[in-house]
Structures are given as structure tokens and as C-alpha cells.
Design a protein around this motif. Structure first.
Motif, PDB file in Angstrom:
ATOM      1  N   SER A  39      15.474 -42.030  95.904  1.00 44.20           N
ATOM      2  CA  SER A  39      16.837 -41.503  95.874  1.00 44.20           C
ATOM      3  C   SER A  39      17.816 -42.471  96.528  1.00 44.20           C
ATOM      4  CB  SER A  39      16.891 -40.138  96.568  1.00 44.20           C
ATOM      5  OG  SER A  39      16.249 -39.145  95.789  1.00 44.20           O
TER       6      SER A  39
ATOM      7  N   SER B 239      21.045 -44.197  94.656  1.00 43.27           N
ATOM      8  CA  SER B 239      22.391 -44.165  95.214  1.00 43.27           C
ATOM      9  C   SER B 239      22.990 -45.571  95.299  1.00 43.27           C
ATOM     10  CB  SER B 239      22.359 -43.523  96.609  1.00 43.27           C
ATOM     11  OG  SER B 239      23.650 -43.434  97.157  1.00 43.27           O
TER      12      SER B 239
ATOM     13  N   ILE C 291      27.381 -45.354  95.300  1.00 42.64           N
ATOM     14  CA  ILE C 291      28.204 -44.214  94.907  1.00 42.64           C
ATOM     15  C   ILE C 291      29.621 -44.421  95.430  1.00 42.64           C
ATOM     16  CG2 ILE C 291      26.238 -42.624  94.896  1.00 42.64           C
ATOM     17  CD1 ILE C 291      27.405 -41.493  97.571  1.00 42.64           C
TER      18      ILE C 291
ATOM     19  N   MET D 111      30.727 -36.062  93.482  1.00 45.29           N
ATOM     20  CA  MET D 111      29.342 -36.346  93.081  1.00 45.29           C
ATOM     21  C   MET D 111      28.641 -35.057  92.696  1.00 45.29           C
ATOM     22  SD  MET D 111      26.441 -38.266  95.373  1.00 45.29           S
ATOM     23  CE  MET D 111      24.698 -37.903  95.200  1.00 45.29           C
TER      24      MET D 111
ATOM     25  N   MET E 256      17.643 -36.088  97.984  1.00 43.29           N
ATOM     26  CA  MET E 256      18.904 -36.738  97.655  1.00 43.29           C
ATOM     27  C   MET E 256      20.077 -36.046  98.353  1.00 43.29           C
ATOM     28  SD  MET E 256      20.350 -39.228  96.228  1.00 43.29           S
ATOM     29  CE  MET E 256      21.342 -39.988  94.947  1.00 43.29           C
TER      30      MET E 256
ATOM     31  N   THR F 247      22.520 -37.911 100.889  1.00 42.99           N
ATOM     32  CA  THR F 247      23.953 -37.948 100.574  1.00 42.99           C
ATOM     33  C   THR F 247      24.795 -37.416 101.725  1.00 42.99           C
ATOM     34  OG1 THR F 247      23.462 -37.670  98.211  1.00 42.99           O
ATOM     35  CG2 THR F 247      25.703 -37.183  98.916  1.00 42.99           C
TER      36      THR F 247
ATOM     37  N   ARG G  58      29.242 -41.600 101.771  1.00 37.70           N
ATOM     38  CA  ARG G  58      29.248 -40.197 101.379  1.00 37.70           C
ATOM     39  C   ARG G  58      30.417 -39.883 100.443  1.00 37.70           C
ATOM     40  NH1 ARG G  58      28.821 -38.409 107.701  1.00 37.70           N
ATOM     41  NH2 ARG G  58      26.868 -39.496 108.124  1.00 37.70           N
TER      42      ARG G  58
ATOM     43  N   ASP H  16      30.160 -39.782  90.279  1.00 36.31           N
ATOM     44  CA  ASP H  16      28.721 -40.051  90.226  1.00 36.31           C
ATOM     45  C   ASP H  16      27.989 -38.779  89.844  1.00 36.31           C
ATOM     46  OD1 ASP H  16      28.367 -42.905  91.452  1.00 36.31           O
ATOM     47  OD2 ASP H  16      29.750 -41.866  92.793  1.00 36.31           O
TER      48      ASP H  16
END
Length: 419
Positions: free
Chosen positions: A152, A156, A173, A179, A192, A196, A202, A260
């Protein structure tokens, strides 16, 4: 030295066998495996056998050891590596070797190198590529789960964005963007979400969809809106099962589309929804690999042309992703335990692998020196009515917010030893 291992002989042909390992060479390392977590990729490998890109065509005559998300202890070191590795060191490794252009990997390709075994021989290319790491943490299972977490993390990092008229990709991202993780309440999706919310980069908004209310309920318990807000992220969970037009609703709550979008299931409606909810310069990451080599789905090419939307796919992470996973876990910023819902011994690894899609819950964790049926953490209390060992495990996990932990691992290793 003898090892006990789950070996692949062909499609749907897994066998747990005990056999003698050869003596290691000066360029190899002998290691004891303690834990291995079962990946959906391992299920795909078991289903396809020699048709899998990573599996040798002669696997019927030369079986390979399954499992690639593992950790344990170094037992013996060939003289060419004694400057860096010592007996007694804990280890984990990055299985995505990509050695000299091949797709060979532990758990798919090697007769003596894999995770579903008691002892394994680590070949020279792993050390040559810098893919063997000393693990300085306490719990073996966290090292096993560093690999799925790194997948993950890698996805990203692989996302990218552009500015109109500028031919340059800004990797990662979009910071402060919108997202979505579709089919995101499964074990990999939970990882994930964790990354995140608690990684360095973020979004301002994270929307997680699924069609299973039980999975979503567990995700809400693990990741609260308040926790997300403390990380600067607006978090929303959405059950799209009975929505007449889920894509329209998702676009609406995002304010026009997502920067994303990660598709965490290889299902046509999921991938097509991912395409439908992309905003301008939106990046669609097709995370979950299909078993069907002809898998396809509709993509809006009008948006590709006029809105600069684009598609990427990743399979596994790289060494830097793995090290980031281990560092974030050590710093207590991410918690791979959120992925684990079942534990068991090597005796159940074969059956678990072959039936993985039909077993509910998240990650299935195998302790290779243990004989124990695959057991859901939520069932410990019920089983404890007749087996005091499960009652103790239930007590340990409840004291840890219902999550697997080092104390539970230690208890299993001490009380379910294989004969």
C-alpha cells in the motif's frame, strides 16, 4: 537440517511435507521462520500453479515452498555474509526481488525459500539486492505484515499528478487532495487507511467504500472520524451496495471528483466506478491483481483526453517501502495488527490458502512451529468455554482493543507448540 513446509506441486495441489534441507553454501543463510501471513497473491499462485508468472514450469517435479510475508531468526550464516548478519538476529525481507529481470520470488519460485515452513534457506541474490533486513522489533507478526503494508505504501508513492502544460510528474498522492479507496474495508484496505491517516503525505478527505456492512463497521471502530480529524483528514465510510448511482453520490460528496482513487478489488464494477469518480488530473490506482489474464473494464477516454485522468498499477512495494513500513511501525504511527483477524498453525496453512476468498475477515496469520486450527480472534471467547488457552487469548486481545498483539503471539508460541 529438516524443515516442515507447505509446498506447491501444481494448480490447487498443496502438500505439507517434512524433508531435509541441503547444507548452505558460503553465499546463503539458514533461517528459522516464526510467522507468515497469507496473501491473496498466494491464493492466486495456488490456483494457477505453473501458469502463474512467478512459478517454474517444472513445479510438478520440483515443488516450491509457499508464503512470502515472513519473519523469524537467523540460524547459520555463510562466510560471505558474516560481516553483516549473525546467528540469533531476527529478520524479515522484501520478497519482490526483481533479480536480473526475472519474476522469481520466495513463496512462488524456490524449492527451499519461502515462508510457510519451519526452516528456510535464503539465497545469495536476497543479500546481493539488500532485501534481507535485521528486524529490531519485538513481535514477529509485525515484521510479517511489513510486506503487505509496503504494498500500500508503494501504491501511494506510485501515484502521480501533473500541472497543465507542464511535462513533469509529481509523484505520490495529492497532498491535501480528495482520495477514495474502493472495496477498501478488507485487510489490505485497512492497512491503506492506516497509512493514509498516519503517513507523512495525507489528503484532506478520504472516502472508503465497501458493500459489506460488517467490514465497514469494523473499519469504523478501528479508524474513527475523530482520529482522522486529528490527522487533518475528513474520513467517511460509504456502503455502496444498494445505491442506485453510487458514482454520482461519491462525486457529489467530494465536490466534483477525486484526485486519487484506489481500486482494492479486481471486479469490473469497482474499476469502472473508480474511472467514473476521477476528478481532473485524477490518478486511478488498480491495486488488486486479477487471476484472469483477460480481465478488462470500461475506461472513460474522454476524461483521459480532456481531464488528464490516468491509470497506474503496482504489484508489491520496493525495499524503500518496506523500510518505511518497518520504521512507521516501530514509531507506533501505523499498526499492522488492524489487518489480522485469524491465527493458526502450519497445519492449517494449505487449507487456508486454497479457501482464502471464502474465509471472512482480514489477514490470516500462520505460526509455523505451531499446531493450531485457523481461528478467528472474535471466536476466542466462545472457544475458551472448553479450552482455557483460548480464554486466555481472548483476555489478552480484549485488553488490546480486540487486536492481535505481542502478548498474544508469545502465548500462542508457548502453548500451541507442534509435536
Amino acid at each position: 537440517m529438516k524443515t516442515k513446509a507447505l509446498r506447491l506441486y501444481g494448480a490447487k495441489d498443496l502438500r505439507t511435507e517434512e524433508f531435509e534441507l541441503p547444507e548452505i553454501t558460503d553465499d546463503e543463510i539458514l533461517a528459522e521462520v516464526i510467522s507468515d501471513s497469507i496473501c491473496m497473491s498466494t491464493y492466486k499462485c495456488a490456483m494457477l500453479g505453473e501458469k502463474h508468472k512467478r512459478v517454474p514450469k517444472n513445479v510438478h517435479e520440483n515443488p516450491v515452498i509457499m508464503g512470502h510475508e515472513f519473519a523469524g531468526n537467523i540460524v547459520k550464516v555463510g562466510k560471505n555474509h558474516q560481516d553483516k548478519f549473525k546467528p540469533g538476529m531476527k529478520f524479515t525481507l522484501q520478497p519482490a526481488l526483481n533479480y536480473k529481470g526475472t519474476m522469481w520470488s520466495p513463496g512462488y519460485s524456490y524449492p527451499y525459500f519461502g515462508g510457510d515452513c519451519t526452516y528456510t534457506i535464503i539465497p545469495s541474490e536476497v543479500m546481493e539486492l539488500g532485501c534481507l533486513f535485521e528486524y529490531k522489533g519485538d513481535a514477529y507478526f509485525e515484521a510479517s505484515l511489513a510486506e503487505p503494508m509496503s504494498c500500500s505504501i508503494g501504491a501511494s508513492h506510485a501515484a502521480f499528478h501533473t500541472k497543465m502544460g507542464v511535462y513533469h510528474h509529481d509523484m505520490g498522492i495529492k497532498e491535501g487532495g480528495k482520495m477514495a479507496i474502493l472495496a477498501g474495508a478488507g485487510p489490505m484496505g485497512l492497512g491503506m487507511i492506516d497509512y493514509t491517516l498516519h503517513g507523512d503525505r495525507r489528503p484532506s478527505m478520504l472516502v472508503v467504500t465497501d458493500i459489506n456492512e460488517a467490514r465497514l463497521a469494523r473499519a469504523r471502530e478501528l479508524f474513527t472520524e475523530e482520529d482522522a480529524k486529528n490527522s487533518g483528514v475528513e474520513l467517511r465510510f460509504v456502503n455502496t451496495a444498494n445505491m442506485e448511482n453510487a458514482a454520482e453520490y461519491l462525486r457529489e460528496i467530494s465536490g466534483g471528483g477525486y484526485d486519487d482513487v484506489f481500486a482494492y478489488a479486481p471486479i469490473t464494477p469497482v474499476v469502472e466506478m473508480a474511472s467514473d469518480i476521477l476528478g481532473r488530473d485524477g490518478c486511478l490506482s488498480f491495486f488488486a491483481g486479477p487471476t484472469d489474464p483477460t480481465f478488462s473494464a470500461r475506461l472513460n477516454y474522454y476524461d483521459v483526453h480532456y481531464n488528464s485522468t490516468h491509470v497506474i498499477g503496482t504489484t508489491g512495494g520496493n525495499t524503500a517501502d518496506m523500510l518505511e513500513s518497518l520504521a512507521l511501525t516501530a514509531a507506533n504511527r501505523i499498526h499492522p495488527a488492524v489487518m489480522v483477524t485469524h491465527v493458526g498453525g502450519l497445519n492449517c496453512a494449505g487449507e487456508t490458502t486454497l479457501n482464502l476468498p471464502s474465509i471472512p475477515g482480514g489477514k490470516k496469520l500462520i505460526y509455523t512451529h505451531v499446531e493450531m486450527p485457523l481461528t478467528a480472534i472474535e471466536d476466542f471467547g466462545r472457544l475458551g468455554e472448553t479450552d482455557p488457552r483460548f480464554a486466555k487469548l481472548d483476555e489478552i486481545c480484549k485488553a488490546n482493543n480486540g487486536l492481535w498483539c505481542k502478548a498474544a503471539e508469545d502465548y500462542v508460541l508457548a502453548n500451541w507448540k507442534a509435536e
